[in-house]
Enzyme design. Structure first.
Site, short mmCIF file in Angstrom:
data_model
loop_
_atom_site.label_atom_id
_atom_site.label_comp_id
_atom_site.label_asym_id
_atom_site.label_seq_id
_atom_site.Cartn_x
_atom_site.Cartn_y
_atom_site.Cartn_z
N TRP A 157 -0.55 -4.26 -1.39
CA TRP A 157 -1.83 -4.98 -1.50
C TRP A 157 -2.89 -4.43 -0.55
O TRP A 157 -4.05 -4.77 -0.68
CB TRP A 157 -1.62 -6.48 -1.22
N ASN A 158 -2.49 -3.61 0.44
CA ASN A 158 -3.50 -3.26 1.47
C ASN A 158 -4.54 -2.25 0.99
O ASN A 158 -5.67 -2.23 1.47
CB ASN A 158 -2.83 -2.81 2.78
N LYS A 181 3.73 -1.30 -11.09
CA LYS A 181 3.79 -2.71 -10.71
C LYS A 181 2.97 -2.89 -9.44
O LYS A 181 3.41 -2.55 -8.34
CB LYS A 181 5.23 -3.18 -10.45
N GLY A 235 5.39 0.59 0.72
CA GLY A 235 5.59 -0.78 1.21
C GLY A 235 6.48 -0.75 2.44
O GLY A 235 6.55 0.25 3.15
N SER A 236 7.20 -1.85 2.65
CA SER A 236 7.96 -1.97 3.90
C SER A 236 9.23 -1.11 3.85
O SER A 236 9.77 -0.83 2.79
CB SER A 236 8.35 -3.42 4.14
N GLU A 257 6.86 5.68 0.80
CA GLU A 257 5.88 5.68 1.89
C GLU A 257 6.03 4.33 2.55
O GLU A 257 5.60 3.32 2.00
CB GLU A 257 4.49 5.93 1.29
N LEU A 258 6.70 4.32 3.72
CA LEU A 258 7.18 3.05 4.29
C LEU A 258 6.44 2.69 5.58
O LEU A 258 5.34 3.18 5.83
CB LEU A 258 8.69 3.15 4.50
N CYS A 291 -0.53 1.14 7.16
CA CYS A 291 0.73 1.69 7.72
C CYS A 291 0.44 2.70 8.82
O CYS A 291 1.32 3.03 9.60
CB CYS A 291 1.54 2.40 6.64
N GLU A 388 5.84 -3.65 13.35
CA GLU A 388 4.58 -3.19 12.75
C GLU A 388 3.66 -4.43 12.71
O GLU A 388 3.96 -5.40 12.00
CB GLU A 388 4.85 -2.65 11.35
C1 SIN Z 1 -1.38 2.98 4.04
O1 SIN Z 1 -1.62 2.13 4.85
O2 SIN Z 1 -0.25 3.05 3.51
C2 SIN Z 1 -2.37 3.99 3.56
C3 SIN Z 1 -3.42 4.30 4.53
C4 SIN Z 1 -4.24 5.50 4.14
O3 SIN Z 1 -4.14 6.04 3.04
O4 SIN Z 1 -5.01 5.92 4.99
#
Ligand code: SIN
Length: 489
Positions: A157-158, A181, A235-236, A257-258, A291, A388
């Protein structure tokens, strides 16, 4: 307050096989504005049967899409890119409404997301193989790269737009078809992207979008179905581990990508103003919900007090509020769980001996927003050092030597992004090489771009997104051995 001028992009149905559909069960769920709790849309709550249907459509569409020339696929991706930029302001409003980030940041995300589509439209035409020098005169050895097949894509969602395009664009460029999804918090941006893909002429079944509150049901089918040949997830780490385990039953390829725990190191010889500006950008982008956000700010003793004073003064300029207000620089946290987690990490850190210098509470006028916060005297033994944070909280640690900084920075199972500030060229190389991270920002607080490889090492993930390496996650390498060349008929 939903400010969407062209509501044709606000879709309340999922997209399967080129049709806008309800869930087979008829179930639905509401999407709300995290800043106000206002209802924005009601979308289908899909499950296993819908996922199976989407896999059938994606499988049926595969040959047609894959048999197009790379130039044809690139042309369709470019048309999609063009439409996204044309509708940038509508897409940004939808994004701010469902995710909360300030409108200017949302506009930035739409441009950032679209850039991946443009980049991979170009890369589609450069998926080269090799000719390998042959060990015998009657054989020729070659490699070709072919689309993996149907890809399952699960996004957070970020970044409701850019995390989708950065997976979809290379998948489509390579000739794969996809089932996406999106997060249950932010399905609107995903559906709007599908609407523009349809308008761009991307054929039916190539992109399918399933909305749900039951991630386990859809994830279960995507990870275990034989016809899905790859899963890409952002995600996480906890969920990534589960998905990777589930993908083992069909030996599926995974891109993950965690989570991260990014150190942001300021050495005594850093340019103070540059370091402060970088820390603000890295820490408070998207209210700290990325992240790659600085999660631990490590400052060398000689510059510590000057850095803290300047950083605190810069933080006092930030404004919490509704993302639609032009003054807002820090929007709401995404939901109640996020709010509880951030508040509890700050409370625990203070209980464990950290000093609360700035912030530390929710904004009275905008209760979904957490004030930008600075904690000093933070140490590695505090819970906030290993979690995190995913909120606008900057924990500041003090260190004395370069070795100590490197050892503190690497003392985590995560390895996504790290940042450091120095003017010393020798130190720049030493520290860049010593940091156990997939991405390192040197005198830079923001490093993401479609042209560079995004991804982590250790428990931060597998694979790279963006750049010329990003396409590799969506192709299989095939070796062709052509023999009998000396036999004449
Ligand atoms: C993320 O927070 O997974 C992506 C951040 C970004 O693309 O800069």
């Amino acid at each position: 307050m939903l400010m969407v001028p062209n509501s044709d992009l606000l879709r309340e149905k999922a997209y399967i096989g080129g049709r806008w559909v309800n869930a087979i069960s008829g179930n639905q769920f509401d999407v709300v504005d995290p800043a106000t709790g206002d209802h924005l849309a009601t979308v289908p709550d899909m499950g296993e049967e819908d996922t199976l249907l989407a896999i059938t459509h994606a499988s049926e569409a595969l040959n047609g899409w894959n048999n197009k020339t790379s130039k044809e696929r690139a042309g369709l991706l470019k048309a999609w890119h063009h439409l996204i930029l044309e509708r940038k302001s509508d897409l940004a409003r939808l994004l701010t409404a469902e995710q909360g980030k300030p409108l200017a940041e949302a506009e930035g995300e739409i441009a950032y997301g679209a850039a991946y589509i443009e980049w991979f439209a170009e890369e589609a035409r450069r998926i080269y193989g090799d000719v390998i020098p042959s060990p015998s005169s009657d054989r020729r050895l070659l490699t070709i790269k072919q689309a993996i097949g149907v890809v399952g894509i699960i996004t957070p969602w970020n970044f409701p737009n850019a995390m989708i395009t950065r997976k979809l664009a290379p998948a489509l460029a390579a000739g794969c078809t996809v089932i996406v999804k999106p997060s249950e918090e932010t399905p609107i941006s995903a559906l709007a992207l599908a609407a523009l893909a349809e308008e761009a002429g991307i054929p039916e079944g190539v992109i399918n979008v399933l909305t749900t509150t039951n991630a386990a049901a859809i994830g279960g089918v995507l990870t275990q179905h034989d016809d899905v040949r790859k899963l890409s997830f952002t995600g996480s780490t906890q969920v990534g581990r589960m998905l990777m385990r589930d993908c083992a039953s069909t030996v599926k390829k995974v891109s993950l990508e965690l989570g991260g725990n990014a150190p942001f190191i300021v050495f005594d010889d850093a340019d103070l103003d540059t370091a402060v500006a970088g820390a603000i950008a890295s820490k408070y982008r998207n209210a700290g919900q990325t992240c790659v956000c600085a999660n631990r700010i490590l400052v060398q003793a000689g510059i510590h007090d000057a850095f803290v004073a300047k950083f605190a003064s810069a933080v006092s300029e930030l404004r919490t509020g509704n993302g639609f207000s032009r003054e807002t620089t820090i929007g709401p946290l995404i939901n109640d769980n996020a709010k509880r987690k951030v508040a509890s990490l700050v409370r625990q850190a203070v209980r464990q001996g950290a000093d609360l210098l700035v912030g530390g509470a929710f904004d009275e006028n905008n209760p979904a927003c957490f004030e930008p916060t600075i904690l000093t005297d933070v140490t590695a033994s505090m819970s906030i050092a290993s979690e995190e944070i995913f909120g606008p909280v900057a924990p500041i640690f003090r260190f004395n030597t370069e070795d100590e900084a490197i050892s503190l920075a690497n003392d985590t199972p995560f390895g996504l992004a790290a940042y450091f500030y120095t003017q010393d060229i020798g130190r720049a190389w030493r520290v860049s090489e010593a940091l156990e991270y997939g991405m390192v920002g040197l005198n830079e607080g923001i490093l993401s771009t479609e042209t560079a490889p995004f991804g982590g090492i250790k428990q931060s993930g597998i694979g790279r997104e963006g750049s010329r390496y990003g396409i590799e996650d969506y192709v299989e390498l095939k070796y062709l051995c052509m023999g009998g060349l000396n036999a004449s008929s």
